[in-house]
Design a protein around this motif. Structure first.
Motif, mmCIF file in Angstrom:
data_model
loop_
_atom_site.group_PDB
_atom_site.id
_atom_site.type_symbol
_atom_site.label_atom_id
_atom_site.label_comp_id
_atom_site.label_asym_id
_atom_site.label_seq_id
_atom_site.Cartn_x
_atom_site.Cartn_y
_atom_site.Cartn_z
ATOM 1 N N CYS A 59 31.366 89.389 72.174
ATOM 2 C CA CYS A 59 30.298 88.615 71.522
ATOM 3 C C CYS A 59 29.382 89.611 70.818
ATOM 4 N N PRO A 60 29.165 89.474 69.504
ATOM 5 C CA PRO A 60 28.321 90.449 68.806
ATOM 6 C C PRO A 60 26.903 90.547 69.376
ATOM 7 N N ASN A 63 25.961 88.338 74.641
ATOM 8 C CA ASN A 63 25.366 87.286 75.470
ATOM 9 C C ASN A 63 25.785 87.439 76.930
ATOM 10 N N ILE A 65 27.259 85.821 79.115
ATOM 11 C CA ILE A 65 28.070 84.609 79.205
ATOM 12 C C ILE A 65 28.396 84.210 80.655
ATOM 13 N N TRP A 68 25.284 82.584 82.302
ATOM 14 C CA TRP A 68 24.870 81.230 81.913
ATOM 15 C C TRP A 68 25.964 80.182 82.128
ATOM 16 N N ASN A 88 20.112 85.487 72.064
ATOM 17 C CA ASN A 88 20.545 84.762 70.863
ATOM 18 C C ASN A 88 19.434 83.821 70.412
ATOM 19 N N CYS A 94 25.313 79.020 67.114
ATOM 20 C CA CYS A 94 26.522 79.825 67.350
ATOM 21 C C CYS A 94 27.566 79.022 68.121
ATOM 22 N N CYS A 98 30.439 79.667 65.479
ATOM 23 C CA CYS A 98 31.128 80.953 65.657
ATOM 24 C C CYS A 98 32.637 80.710 65.667
ATOM 25 N N GLN A 100 35.037 81.282 67.619
ATOM 26 C CA GLN A 100 35.175 81.807 68.991
ATOM 27 C C GLN A 100 36.565 82.381 69.239
ATOM 28 N N ILE A 122 33.659 78.669 75.930
ATOM 29 C CA ILE A 122 32.336 79.324 75.934
ATOM 30 C C ILE A 122 31.423 78.742 74.851
ATOM 31 N N GLY A 123 31.965 78.605 73.627
ATOM 32 C CA GLY A 123 31.138 78.106 72.533
ATOM 33 C C GLY A 123 30.618 76.699 72.802
ATOM 34 N N GLU A 126 27.854 76.842 75.256
ATOM 35 C CA GLU A 126 26.616 77.399 74.669
ATOM 36 C C GLU A 126 25.914 76.334 73.815
ATOM 37 N N VAL A 463 26.691 84.959 63.509
ATOM 38 C CA VAL A 463 26.325 85.672 64.729
ATOM 39 C C VAL A 463 25.992 87.144 64.441
HETATM 40 FE FE1 SF4 Z 1 28.721 85.043 71.260
HETATM 41 FE FE2 SF4 Z 1 28.191 82.431 71.570
HETATM 42 FE FE3 SF4 Z 1 29.336 83.293 69.317
HETATM 43 FE FE4 SF4 Z 1 30.718 83.288 71.596
HETATM 44 S S1 SF4 Z 1 29.932 81.465 70.540
HETATM 45 S S2 SF4 Z 1 30.643 84.974 70.073
HETATM 46 S S3 SF4 Z 1 29.101 83.767 73.103
HETATM 47 S S4 SF4 Z 1 27.273 83.832 70.070
#
Ligand code: SF4
Ligand code: FAD
Length: 493
Positions: A59-60, A63, A65, A68, A88, A94, A98, A100, A122-123, A126, A463
């Motif tokens: 994750c840039p 996070n 992860i 959470w 973030n 994101c 993102c 993902q 994950i996305g 989030e 991101v």
């Molecule tokens: Fe990072 Fe969230 Fe993007 Fe995954 S979805 S790369 S955890 S910012």
């Protein structure tokens, strides 16, 4: 290990149900709903909580992860939000957009995938954390507790400019954001279509910045009605976060015919109409034969927008095959479900105002004189890989064919606008065609002038732009004397 976690053994990965294609092409709304609280808790509980969380590494924003995810599995949503927000600025954004599958959920990033199970969603979790926080009133403006008396001007209200503005305002500076558009968001408002992320999601973040005291100046164009020397004179520091918008040329005969347009003109026109800035899209694909040239995510956004506008037919021409295209496989799948056609291994050679003989009916006005009517293309075969490892396309002799088109969208990508032209030679470009700055301080050759986002990296991702915004804010803070010096790691795009 609490038994709430590691449920991957018995529980499969599951996303929320996408809207059906025939339903979703009738409007521009998001195609994926949020997870329900039970679904989010269940999906989060699949996480293995492994000792080395590669998801966090890839994750840039790095996070937190696993933590959470665990909080979500335990129903501690407010704590999960505060943890997500700590790294973030825009978690629910994101979570939605993102890619993902190339970042935190990539097969090399999630241990579950490597062990033969599917990755954690994950996305989607989030996004659920962020949306729940908004619905519950936990998202508050970061109003500064002390004021420094310093003024910072930011050019560009995209994710880089917005993240920098939030951080710099929280640090106590007077922050002014300038943009040529009427609202904040950058490509999140005027490029990324609503079916990926609805405008209200960006607008509430923009509203939060205003509530924190960030002053937004819309309709201001650097190099036009915003003069760089004035900007410098009025601020103690300036951040250039103006993105990458100069379209690459097709370099084909007929490129300048009417009806051949850059992807951004098309997407901005659609976004402005949907936001209500114009009564209807200035460029409308309704009733047209649309050809999109390119194979990246921008091309997919154009294809899917044209379908929703009621195009007669939409074809995407891409010179490599599906496996070698730069865009996300997920987005191609969405486009195919929605009725777009893909002509893989097809390379355009010329655009013409002479019509193709086709048996399908054509809309009124098709083929105005001087307007594009036909794309001539040829088939390709894939040769040896290039430096990036992608197979090089080579034209197949004698394979020419024609496609009817009265709207051709150039989605070949973008480069960064020349900084010296916008700043009267105060700022230079790098040999790679990006705004040049010191890698550690992020400062350009002009003292107190910094750069962030796509303008520094070239076309990238939201991101990365958020990370850039956070890092440039720290760099500005140091320059203004409010943070100790330390070296920042260089992001990889
Ligand atoms: Fe990072 Fe969230 Fe993007 Fe995954 S979805 S790369 S955890 S910012
Ligand atoms: P931008 O978001 O481009 O913002 C720059 C701002 O500067 C804009 O508001 C612009 O109006 C303003 N500006 C430019 N020139 C001037 C000037 N001279 N004067 C005043 N203001 C100026 N990334 C993802 O992560 N997921 C996606 O799904 C995704 N989809 C995309 C779809 C499209 C069609 C495109 C083009 C990009 C997409 N991206 C996506 C990439 C992502 O949007 C960008 O990497 C990100 O927005 C860059 O942020 P930024 O703040 O650097 O620049």
């Amino acid at each position: 290990m609490p038994d709430r976690m590691q449920k991957f053994v018995t529980l499969r990965r599951r996303m929320a149900d996408k809207r059906e294609p025939e339903d979703r092409i009738r409007d521009h709304r998001e195609i994926l709903p949020d997870l329900t609280p039970d679904e989010a808790a269940a999906q989060a509980s699949r996480c293995e909580q492994c000792g080395t969380p590669y998801c966090q590494v890839y994750c840039p924003l790095h996070n937190n992860i696993p933590d959470w995810l665990k909080m979500t599995a335990e129903g501690r949503m407010e704590a999960a939000y505060h943890l997500a927000q700590a790294t973030n600025n825009f978690p629910e954004i994101c979570g939605r957009i993102c890619p993902q599958d190339r970042l935190c959920e990539a097969k090399w990033a999630c241990t579950l995938e490597q062990a033969g199970h599917e990755t954690v969603t994950i996305g989607a979790v989030e996004r659920h954390i962020g949306d729940t926080a908004w619905a519950s009133g936990w998202v508050k403006p970061r109003v500064p507790t002390r004021l420094t008396g310093r003024r910072v001007g930011i050019v560009g209200a995209g994710p880089a400019g917005m993240a920098a503005a939030e951080e710099l305002r929280a640090a106590g500076h007077e922050v002014h954001v300038y943009d040529r558009h009427a609202r904040m968001g950058g490509l999140m408002s005027y490029g990324i279509p609503e079916f990926k992320m609805e405008q209200r999601v960006v607008a509430r973040r923009a509203g939060l910045l205003t509530e924190a005291g960030v002053v937004f100046h819309g309709g201001r164009v650097l190099g036009g009605n915003l003069v760089f020397s004035d900007l410098q004179a009025r601020h103690d520091a300036v951040v250039l976060a103006y993105g990458a918008y100069r379209p690459r040329r097709l370099n084909l005969p007929g490129e300048d015919l009417a009806g051949v347009i850059p992807a951004m003109d098309y997407l901005v026109s659609s976004s402005r109409a949907l936001i209500g800035e114009t009564a209807a899209p200035e460029i409308d694909a309704a009733g047209k034969w649309v050809v999109v040239i390119g194979g990246g995510d921008t091309a997919m956004d154009c294809v899917r927008t044209a379908v929703r506008q009621g195009a007669e037919g939409v074809t995407c021409l891409y010179r490599r095959d599906r496996a070698n295209m730069p865009g996300s496989a997920r987005e191609v799948g969405h486009a195919e479900e929605e009725g777009a056609e893909f002509d893989w291994q097809s390379q355009p050679e010329a655009l013409s105002d002479v019509p193709v003989e086709v048996v399908v009916s054509r809309p009124e006005g098709f083929g105005q004189r001087g307007a594009v009517r036909t794309v001539r293309a040829c088939r390709t075969r894939l040769g040896v890989p290039d430096g990036a490892g992608r197979k090089r396309p080579e034209p197949v002799p004698g394979s020419a064919f024609e496609v009817a088109a009265d709207l051709v969208i150039n989605a070949l990508g973008f480069t960064v606008e020349a900084a010296h032209e916008l700043t009267g030679d105060a700022v230079d470009m790098s040999p790679q065609g990006r705004v040049a700055a010191d890698r550690e301080t992020r400062m350009t050759k002009a003292p107190g002038v910094f750069v962030a986002g796509d303008a520094r990296l070239g076309p990238s991702l939201v991101v990365w732009a958020i990370r850039e915004g956070r890092e440039v804010a720290a760099a500005v803070d140091r320059y203004l004397g409010f943070l100790p010096d330390h070296v920042q790691p260089e992001p990889q795009t």
